[in-house]
Design a protein around this motif. Structure first.
Motif: not given
Lengths: 265, 156, 790
Positions: A250-251, A176, A254-255, A247
């Motif tokens: 959290h990422l 990201f 997701v990533i 954040y």
């Protein structure tokens, strides 16, 4: 830029000698981080020792169970290499996503690793694949190489010569990017290797690190779903105007899931 | 202290004595007086300075002139041959892919390198590959059109 | 001929030099004996300068001179001025504290000039600047308007108590209050209009040069309005005679407003060049650009819309606090006042509007006009609150707008905030945009996105802007220090080719083509035989420059006037040549002919005769050239509708612009290709504002955290979609070309459209620009939208 002396040795021995005799010398590889730093007058080396004239530092070989990339090999060369694409497609994809095309045409793997910018891509692959870093003095395991933000196990005058990546069963890399700089804000390199599953997270913290909890979960079941519910501690994350530590934490989840999906193709 | 740097720029061999800290873009603009290559930032992001070194695109603000010792350098001034514009230059004009013109030299040099690597790029590829070039005027719409048209023309 | 005139997408005449690297931007120019300037800039947001020690720096190699604010003061150089005086509620003029070109006792923002080094090379100048030692008493800074207005806040200037530049109002307060009292519904909204850095790709640059032999000063600089800069430098800063100063703005690499203003740096170059009798050059690097180019926007606004039971707007009430930065820049005072509040009626028949604006000093870079200047801020207020009202009333935002549009038969339309709208077809633009955006199919697309776990939203913006700035008498009565006419000159050569001189300035807009098209169309000369000259006060007689989408409406109209004069004189020459009465001569497509006969002479022959007047009317001067000035009777009012559609990744907060439709009404269009290009660029800047860009200062230290492209997010090609751009043409009735202006529309319309789409997707108004992934993710977390989407 402050004034400096410039040298372009043809051998490793000469390079080491030149750096040793300089008051405050630095090696120059691709220069894509070093030169912007010098332009901003954030460093003032007395001498730059350009490693690009040393033929043995450049090139890609794939043999047996590993891909070996010379220290001054450009990112673009790794990205375009048919052999790398075949052996470790995630590595080629990672190289093909570093910076922009012009940066990839100059930037090198050795320079990226020696600098160990927390927002760099290559540390993710090196740690995620459990690569071995060969230097002018020794071999260093990935797990021992990255010691902190912009810090590595390299000693003064030690030159990375090549990086040896064991070919995994499968691997995936997703990042990201920071919206402004496009450097890595959160990256995940996930690999299923002969020695187990490895998950390296780069960009998110001060230094690339292995996510042991994710590795354990993926060892049981190599699927994105296996990562469900695994939390990352925001306390270990970077925090800036583009992404809070919460954040980033959290990422990471997701990533990493997306990296697993990429590995599974 | 100066060092002597020799390179081939747009087919001409040039030699100059420069300070080691001279960037390639400074060498072109200040030592050779070739001002077609521009500088739009200090952090290697805008791409106004893109030239070709030995056939591939680089940011001439992020390479020392000394590193281009012996190299073949092509700048926007060297693209037109015998008074005939390069197809990518022609495509930029035909598609109104420039307004103020400041980013244009770097944009064209990046576009040509892009097409050399991707002879038939999709719109998505073009947009992604132009990551290293900023334009503030066009909103990129017509640049993307021009690069695709230029690619077609380069394919012949 | 017909493929070169008005309405044709003629390829640009200026492009050849740009695509071949042969443009001449200011930094490409080097003058014999030239020295280089580097500025030492304040590392502090607010500090008192205790001492500056130059001894070490002066001994550095190549240093010619080092100057501080004391040296400037000793030469009695005036400070920089604000050219527009706004009067506050009480009728008192705004506070315009002294703005020295090099700070004397205080620095008031990071990047403020502390000293300048003039050296043989730029590297030497920079090396020496670092060797200057400065003792500062660091003071507590204030960077945001809310804090700056609080009692006890740090005082940026002693002569602006409470940091207040002015407290201003506009509109009918009583009527507005009365309307709110009877409203069936009131929609309220709090908005931030984020601060932007203009970032034209060419950084500012200047060379000052002095010729003692003629006592002439020449300034090469990145200016959008060289004549205005000359006027300010001569009349206010240096007290020099205007005829001894020449300002050249050669090829300029974008401006977007930031190159309108008079800055300290070019002023210092001029001053130092005159002092040293050597050319002095300065070119900004990008970090300096972030620190010193005037920023844009930075408003904090509360707005309320009163609506009756049928959904008709009754009144709009707006309270805005506008950040001026550390000093009042050249036109800063006008931006949040006359360029803002006068547009708050939008495209609607809202009968009462009242706005209060407090302009506030802070320890930040000065804020001034940036693409749209006041009008994007006004549009953002109007179009966000209208969309919010539709949501509250559970009405279709398209229907609510249509219910309140100024109808086609109401023009000229007098708004409650002074403007008289010239012409427009607002509902038609909205209908066409809805069709192009397939508004009818949106619900289906939203459902498809939801299936993928994504949030989809659509947003509208029906913007209006006032362009073609402006009638001089009007702006004069509002406090402008200058007239806003434009001049044009057409000069035929003996061989029939033409020079066109315009006081407008092109820095990307394509004047060399568009203006040539106008002259070609009008006089029948092929455009390749027309050279448009701009950007040099020694060549162009007079000018007011390019900003506010005014070039074509005002500068183009001046050229139409000049062309009329050419035709008038040409008729007399042609009548003589054809032995006919002037009254019988008609001119069409480059040929003079005698009505009812086959007698004709081409323009080229008339031009030749004018310069070789062997056979010539006895009472007529030789030569064929004409000058004209045009002062418009009204603003023009371009308007249109933009529709944005977004898809949001609820896992990451990343917003993708899925579709963009624009239907604009710019009146008559001269070159559709160029106009579309202007729209594209404006949209990109508007999307940039809404999604990516934002200047961020650290609240405690006042440091600029977004001082390079590494932290200030510029739109790149892969951030943006291809745009669907449509146009309708409702000619402007009051200028000879029927044109309205197109340069700013995209930047005005896009932020509201995009934020309306994002707030639609998220189901809340509570998100500020730029809607970064971080902010969007936070909203998604707080509203548990991720789970809902899954």
């Amino acid at each position: 830029m402050y004034a400096f002396n410039y040298h372009r040795p043809a051998s490793l021995a000469d390079a080491a000698k030149l750096l040793g005799s300089a008051t405050d010398g630095k090696f120059l590889a691709g220069g894509q981080t070093l030169l912007p730093t010098l332009k901003q007058r954030l460093a003032s080396p007395s001498d730059l020792v350009d490693l690009n004239g040393i033929a043995e530092l450049n090139g890609i070989t794939v043999s047996g169970g590993s891909v070996t990339i010379g220290a001054t090999t450009r990112h673009a060369a790794v990205a375009a290499s048919a052999e790398v694409k075949k052996a470790i497609p995630a590595l080629a994809a990672l190289a093909g996503g570093i910076g922009d095309p012009q940066v990839r045409n100059m930037g090198t793997i050795g320079g990226s690793l020696a600098n160990n910018d927390p927002a760099a891509d290559y540390p993710g692959a090196v740690l995620g694949l459990g690569a071995t870093i060969h230097t002018s003095k020794r071999k260093i395991a990935a797990d021992d190489f990255f010691t902190g933000m912009f810090e590595t196990a390299l000693e003064e005058g030690e030159i990375i010569t090549k990086v040896e990546f064991p070919i995994p069963k499968r691997a995936g890399y997703v990042k990201f990017p920071n919206p402004a700089s496009r450097y890595v804000m959160v990256g995940a390199f996930v690999a299923e290797t002969a020695n187990g599953v490895r998950v390296a997270i780069n960009g998110a913290g001060p230094c690339a690190f292995r996510h042991k909890e994710m590795e354990a979960a993926l060892a049981k079941s190599f699927s994105a779903d296996a990562l469900k519910g695994i939390k990352t501690d925001p306390g270990s994350m970077n925090n800036d105007i583009h992404a809070s530590s919460e954040y980033r934490a959290h990422l990471v989840g997701v990533i990493a899931k997306r990296a697993v999906q990429a590995a599974l193709g | 202290m100066t060092i002597s740097v020799t390179m081939t720029v747009n087919g001409q061999s040039v030699t100059r004595d420069v300070e080691p800290r001279t960037l390639l873009v400074q060498f072109l603009r200040e030592n050779l007086g070739m001002t077609g290559t521009h500088v739009g930032c200090d952090t290697s992001q805008c791409g106004a300075c893109v030239v070709h070194v030995n056939g591939t695109s680089v940011k001439s603000c992020t390479i020392l002139a000394a590193q281009a010792q012996g190299a073949k350098v092509t700048t926007v001034e060297g693209l037109a041959q015998d008074g005939k514009l390069h197809p990518m230059q022609e495509a930029f004009r035909e598609n109104h892919a420039l307004q103020c013109g400041f980013c244009t030299p770097g944009m064209i040099m990046s576009a040509i390198d892009l097409v050399q690597r991707n002879p038939n790029p999709s719109e998505e590829t073009v947009r992604h590959e132009l990551e290293g070039n900023l334009c503030r005027c066009t909103g990129y719409h017509n640049i993307v059109k021009a690069v695709m048209a230029g690619a077609q023309a380069m394919r012949g | 001929m017909t493929n070169q005139g008005i309405g044709q997408s003629v390829r640009r005449k200026e492009d050849f030099r740009f695509i071949t690297g042969q443009g001449h931007y200011t930094d490409d120019i080097n003058r014999p004996g030239q020295l280089h300037a580097a500025f030492l800039r304040s590392p502090h947001a607010f500090a008192k300068i205790r001492a500056i020690r130059l001894d070490t720096a002066k001994k550095m190699p190549g240093v010619v001179a080092i100057y501080t604010g004391q040296d400037v003061a000793a030469d009695k150089v005036g400070g920089l001025i604000c050219g527009w005086t706004v009067k506050d509620k009480k009728g008192d003029p705004h506070k315009a504290p002294r703005h020295d070109i090099i700070a004397i006792d205080h620095v008031r923002h990071v990047g403020d000039q502390v000293a300048v080094v003039i050296a043989q090379s730029l590297s030497q100048a920079k090396d020496a600047a670092e060797a200057i030692e400065v003792d500062y008493d660091v003071l507590t800074p204030v960077v945001d308007v809310v804090t700056a207005l609080k009692p006890g806040a740090p005082q940026v200037h002693p002569d602006a108590p409470g940091n207040l530049c002015y407290d201003w109002e506009f509109g009918d307060k009583a009527a507005t209050e009365a309307a709110f009292a009877k409203a069936a519904h009131v929609t309220r909204i709090d908005l931030l209009n984020n601060r932007l850095s203009p970032n034209p790709m060419e950084p500012r640059s200047a060379i000052g040069e002095y010729d003692p032999g003629t006592d002439t000063t020449t300034v090469y600089t990145t200016s959008q309005n060289p004549h205005v800069l000359r006027l300010i430098l001569c009349a206010f800063v240096f007290g020099l005679p205007e005829h001894k100063v020449r300002v050249i703005a050669p090829d300029v690499g974008g401006g977007f407003g930031s190159k309108i203003f008079n800055y300290p740096e070019e002023t210092v170059c001029v001053w130092a060049a005159r002092k040293l009798k050597k050319p002095v050059k300065w070119t900004s690097d990008r970090t300096e650009a972030f620190l010193t180019d005037a920023h844009g926007r930075d408003h904090v606004t509360h707005a309320e819309l009163a609506i009756d039971k049928d959904g008709k707007f009754l009144a709009l009430r707006v309270d805005t606090k506008a950040n001026m930065g550390a000093y009042l820049s050249t036109f800063a005072s006008a931006v949040p006042t006359y360029l803002y509040a006068l547009l708050l009626a939008g495209q609607y028949t809202t009968p009462a509007v009242y706005a209060e604006v407090k302009a506030v000093f802070t320890n930040t870079t000065p804020v001034d006009a940036y693409r749209g200047a006041g009008r994007p801020e006004a549009t953002y207020v109007v179009e966000r609150i209208v969309e919010a009202a539709a949501r509250e009333l559970k009405m279709d935002p398209v229907e609510l707008r249509k219910k309140n549009f100024v109808p086609v038969d109401a023009f000229p339309y007098q708004t409650p905030v002074a403007c008289v709208y010239d012409s427009g077809q607002y509902a038609k633009a909205l209908d066409e945009a809805c069709k192009a955006a397939d508004y009818a199919g949106f619900a289906k697309r939203k459902a498809e996105s939801a299936k993928k776990g994504k949030l989809r939203g659509i947003g509208f913006c029906a913007y209006i802007e006032a362009c073609g700035i402006a009638p001089s008498s009007v702006v004069g009565s509002l406090g402008a220090g200058v007239g806003l006419w434009e001049s044009g000159q057409i000069r035929f050569n003996a061989t029939g080719s033409v020079f066109v001189y315009t006081g407008s300035h092109s820095h990307g807009q394509g004047h060399e083509t568009t203006f040539a098209q106008i002259v070609s169309d009008k006089l029948g000369v092929p455009i390749e035989n027309i050279e448009v000259v701009h950007g040099d006060t020694a060549q162009v007689p007079m000018g007011m420059g390019t900003y506010g989408s005014r070039s074509l409406a005002v500068g183009g109209s001046a050229l139409m006037r000049a062309a009329d004069k050419i035709i008038e004189k040409g008729k007399r020459i042609a009548a003589h040549l054809m032995e006919a009465s002037v009254d019988d001569v008609v001119f069409d497509k480059g040929t003079f002919s005698v009505k009812g006969t086959d007698k004709q002479v081409p323009m080229a022959q008339v031009a030749f005769t004018a310069y070789v007047p062997h056979n010539y009317p006895a009472d007529l001067e030789p030569g064929l050239e004409a000058s004209a000035f045009y002062d418009p009777v009204n603003f023009t009012f371009p308007a249109g509708v933009h529709i944005a559609e977004v898809e949001i990744d609820s896992d990451t907060g990343v917003t993708t612009v899925a579709n963009w439709v624009a239907v604009d009404d710019f009146g008559k269009v001269i070159n559709p290709m160029i106009v579309e290009g202007q729209v594209h660029g404006g949209i990109a800047q508007g999307i940039g504002q809404a999604l990516l860009e934002g200047v961020v200062y650290d609240k405690e230290s006042g440091q600029l955290l977004t001082a390079s492209f590494l932290d200030y997010c510029m739109p790149r090609a892969d951030n943006l979609p291809s745009y669907k751009v449509g146009m309708i043409e409702t000619p402007c009735p009051h200028n000879p070309l029927g044109v309205k202006g197109c340069g700013e529309a995209g930047a005005i319309a896009a932020p509201a459209a995009l934020m309306n789409a994002i707030t639609d997707a998220l189901g809340t108004e509570e998100i500020t620009m730029p809607a970064t992934p971080l902010k969007v993710w936070k909203v998604i977390q707080s509203r548990h939208l991720a789970a809902a989407a899954e």
